[in-house]
Write a protein that holds these residues in place. Structure first.
Motif, PDB file in Angstrom:
ATOM      1  N   MET A 182     -13.729   5.181  -6.829  1.00  0.00           N
ATOM      2  CA  MET A 182     -12.435   5.112  -7.329  1.00  0.00           C
ATOM      3  C   MET A 182     -11.595   6.161  -6.440  1.00  0.00           C
ATOM      4  O   MET A 182     -10.576   5.464  -5.862  1.00  0.00           O
ATOM      5  CB  MET A 182     -12.171   5.978  -8.675  1.00  0.00           C
ATOM      6  N   ASP A 183     -12.260   7.362  -5.795  1.00  0.00           N
ATOM      7  CA  ASP A 183     -11.172   7.667  -4.843  1.00  0.00           C
ATOM      8  C   ASP A 183     -11.347   7.440  -3.438  1.00  0.00           C
ATOM      9  O   ASP A 183     -10.281   7.423  -2.996  1.00  0.00           O
ATOM     10  CB  ASP A 183     -12.046   9.506  -4.940  1.00  0.00           C
ATOM     11  N   ALA A 184     -12.343   6.638  -2.991  1.00  0.00           N
ATOM     12  CA  ALA A 184     -12.259   5.843  -1.769  1.00  0.00           C
ATOM     13  C   ALA A 184     -11.511   4.704  -1.918  1.00  0.00           C
ATOM     14  O   ALA A 184     -10.663   4.634  -0.968  1.00  0.00           O
ATOM     15  CB  ALA A 184     -13.819   5.476  -1.349  1.00  0.00           C
ATOM     16  N   PHE A 185     -11.283   4.281  -3.083  1.00  0.00           N
ATOM     17  CA  PHE A 185     -10.345   3.048  -2.992  1.00  0.00           C
ATOM     18  C   PHE A 185      -9.052   3.645  -3.064  1.00  0.00           C
ATOM     19  O   PHE A 185      -8.124   2.913  -2.210  1.00  0.00           O
ATOM     20  CB  PHE A 185     -10.727   2.412  -4.589  1.00  0.00           C
ATOM     21  N   PHE A 186      -8.532   4.860  -3.706  1.00  0.00           N
ATOM     22  CA  PHE A 186      -7.255   5.185  -3.410  1.00  0.00           C
ATOM     23  C   PHE A 186      -6.715   5.836  -2.119  1.00  0.00           C
ATOM     24  O   PHE A 186      -5.683   5.557  -1.621  1.00  0.00           O
ATOM     25  CB  PHE A 186      -7.013   6.208  -4.809  1.00  0.00           C
ATOM     26  N   PHE A 187      -8.068   6.311  -1.286  1.00  0.00           N
ATOM     27  CA  PHE A 187      -7.642   6.665  -0.147  1.00  0.00           C
ATOM     28  C   PHE A 187      -7.645   5.541   0.851  1.00  0.00           C
ATOM     29  O   PHE A 187      -6.632   5.256   1.865  1.00  0.00           O
ATOM     30  CB  PHE A 187      -8.854   7.256   0.716  1.00  0.00           C
ATOM     31  N   PHE A 188      -8.010   4.525   0.470  1.00  0.00           N
ATOM     32  CA  PHE A 188      -8.116   3.111   1.205  1.00  0.00           C
ATOM     33  C   PHE A 188      -6.412   2.491   0.959  1.00  0.00           C
ATOM     34  O   PHE A 188      -5.828   2.054   1.818  1.00  0.00           O
ATOM     35  CB  PHE A 188      -8.917   2.146   0.746  1.00  0.00           C
ATOM     36  N   LEU A 189      -6.050   2.392  -0.451  1.00  0.00           N
ATOM     37  CA  LEU A 189      -4.794   2.269  -0.698  1.00  0.00           C
ATOM     38  C   LEU A 189      -3.634   3.049   0.092  1.00  0.00           C
ATOM     39  O   LEU A 189      -2.678   2.430   0.593  1.00  0.00           O
ATOM     40  CB  LEU A 189      -4.543   2.371  -2.142  1.00  0.00           C
ATOM     41  N   ALA A 190      -3.777   4.122   0.038  1.00  0.00           N
ATOM     42  CA  ALA A 190      -2.776   5.004   0.888  1.00  0.00           C
ATOM     43  C   ALA A 190      -2.834   4.709   2.173  1.00  0.00           C
ATOM     44  O   ALA A 190      -1.597   4.835   2.893  1.00  0.00           O
ATOM     45  CB  ALA A 190      -3.320   6.828   0.445  1.00  0.00           C
ATOM     46  N   ASN A 191      -3.974   4.842   2.768  1.00  0.00           N
ATOM     47  CA  ASN A 191      -3.939   4.321   4.207  1.00  0.00           C
ATOM     48  C   ASN A 191      -3.294   2.832   4.411  1.00  0.00           C
ATOM     49  O   ASN A 191      -2.634   2.871   5.553  1.00  0.00           O
ATOM     50  CB  ASN A 191      -5.316   3.933   4.620  1.00  0.00           C
ATOM     51  N   GLY A 192      -3.504   1.973   3.720  1.00  0.00           N
ATOM     52  CA  GLY A 192      -2.781   0.919   3.645  1.00  0.00           C
ATOM     53  C   GLY A 192      -1.393   0.785   3.816  1.00  0.00           C
ATOM     54  O   GLY A 192      -0.652   0.217   4.180  1.00  0.00           O
ATOM     55  N   MET A 193      -0.915   1.448   2.594  1.00  0.00           N
ATOM     56  CA  MET A 193       0.584   1.804   2.535  1.00  0.00           C
ATOM     57  C   MET A 193       1.030   2.673   3.440  1.00  0.00           C
ATOM     58  O   MET A 193       2.369   2.305   3.931  1.00  0.00           O
ATOM     59  CB  MET A 193       0.819   2.397   1.030  1.00  0.00           C
ATOM     60  N   ASN A 194       0.491   3.441   4.226  1.00  0.00           N
ATOM     61  CA  ASN A 194       0.944   4.326   4.946  1.00  0.00           C
ATOM     62  C   ASN A 194       1.064   3.594   6.409  1.00  0.00           C
ATOM     63  O   ASN A 194       2.191   3.737   7.187  1.00  0.00           O
ATOM     64  CB  ASN A 194       0.090   5.434   5.428  1.00  0.00           C
ATOM     65  N   GLU A 195       0.142   2.622   6.772  1.00  0.00           N
ATOM     66  CA  GLU A 195       0.263   1.630   7.971  1.00  0.00           C
ATOM     67  C   GLU A 195       0.538   0.371   7.392  1.00  0.00           C
ATOM     68  O   GLU A 195      -0.480  -0.490   7.310  1.00  0.00           O
ATOM     69  CB  GLU A 195      -0.993   1.938   8.813  1.00  0.00           C
ATOM     70  N   THR A 196       1.657  -0.115   7.262  1.00  0.00           N
ATOM     71  CA  THR A 196       1.863  -1.459   6.775  1.00  0.00           C
ATOM     72  C   THR A 196       1.532  -2.681   7.468  1.00  0.00           C
ATOM     73  O   THR A 196       1.190  -3.780   7.005  1.00  0.00           O
ATOM     74  CB  THR A 196       3.436  -1.608   6.403  1.00  0.00           C
ATOM     75  N   CYS A 197       1.401  -2.611   8.881  1.00  0.00           N
ATOM     76  CA  CYS A 197       0.916  -3.608   9.725  1.00  0.00           C
ATOM     77  C   CYS A 197      -0.512  -3.394  10.311  1.00  0.00           C
ATOM     78  O   CYS A 197      -0.749  -3.896  11.313  1.00  0.00           O
ATOM     79  CB  CYS A 197       1.855  -3.723  11.266  1.00  0.00           C
ATOM     80  N   MET A 198      -1.256  -2.977   9.315  1.00  0.00           N
ATOM     81  CA  MET A 198      -2.812  -2.647   9.624  1.00  0.00           C
ATOM     82  C   MET A 198      -3.523  -4.063  10.129  1.00  0.00           C
ATOM     83  O   MET A 198      -3.387  -5.021   9.238  1.00  0.00           O
ATOM     84  CB  MET A 198      -3.405  -1.850   8.529  1.00  0.00           C
ATOM     85  N   LYS A 199      -4.105  -3.825  11.144  1.00  0.00           N
ATOM     86  CA  LYS A 199      -5.027  -5.174  11.657  1.00  0.00           C
ATOM     87  C   LYS A 199      -6.163  -5.347  10.731  1.00  0.00           C
ATOM     88  O   LYS A 199      -6.775  -4.433   9.937  1.00  0.00           O
ATOM     89  CB  LYS A 199      -5.256  -5.162  12.942  1.00  0.00           C
ATOM     90  N   LYS A 200      -6.607  -6.647  10.652  1.00  0.00           N
ATOM     91  CA  LYS A 200      -7.858  -6.734   9.864  1.00  0.00           C
ATOM     92  C   LYS A 200      -9.288  -6.044  10.071  1.00  0.00           C
ATOM     93  O   LYS A 200      -9.723  -5.480   9.424  1.00  0.00           O
ATOM     94  CB  LYS A 200      -8.194  -8.332  10.024  1.00  0.00           C
ATOM     95  N   LYS A 201      -9.300  -5.988  11.526  1.00  0.00           N
ATOM     96  CA  LYS A 201     -10.285  -5.316  12.005  1.00  0.00           C
ATOM     97  C   LYS A 201     -10.248  -3.891  11.509  1.00  0.00           C
ATOM     98  O   LYS A 201     -11.422  -3.289  11.296  1.00  0.00           O
ATOM     99  CB  LYS A 201     -10.278  -5.100  13.596  1.00  0.00           C
TER     100      LYS A 201
END
Length: 141
Positions: A13-32
């Motif tokens: 759960m906590d790793a998932f929310f960090f992942f979501l926060a990172n994704g929302m923070n960097e909207t154009c994140m590459k697949k790699k």
């Protein structure tokens, strides 16, 4: 097996929310980079229970003193991450700028979110190595 599956979900759960926060923070994140972030979290979530299991089986008498420090280490890591975020927010003026998660921050996030997985290694200490490895693999997945 059901207990390990439920524990895996709880640990993720906590790793998932960090992942979501990172994704929302960097909207154009590459697949790699998305794959890199997921891999870092998965590897650390899977390795930490094994480290806990190994500690119980090898250096348990030395680890007793360190065991009390684990919550404090997690607190310090999370305070560092949260404090960094607060300072960036207080400084302001960068609302429009997109922040990229660096490798150092990613590693800190991964360690902070997987400290609780270390305690799982203590709870599975009755298992043999192969069963502990299977549990760690399930947690990593």
């Amino acid at each position: 097996m059901v207990v390990i599956m439920m524990m895996s979900i709880a640990l993720a759960m906590d790793a998932f929310f960090f992942f979501l926060a990172n994704g929302m923070n960097e909207t154009c994140m590459k697949k790699k980079k998305r794959i890199l972030i997921a891999t870092v979290f998965a590897v650390l979530q899977g390795v930490m229970p094994l480290i806990g299991w190994i500690c119980v089986h090898t250096i348990v008498q030395y680890f007793k003193a360190f065991e009390k420090c684990i919550p404090w280490i997690a607190l310090l890591l999370l305070l560092y991450i949260g404090g960094s975020m607060l300072l960036e927010g207080i400084r302001g003026g960068e609302e429009e700028k997109e922040h990229r998660v660096g490798k150092r921050a990613l590693l800190m996030q991964g360690i902070a979110t997987s400290i609780d997985a270390l305690s799982v290694g203590f709870t599975i200490s009755d298992y043999n190595f192969m069963m502990a490895f299977v549990c760690a693999a399930i947690i990593a997945v």
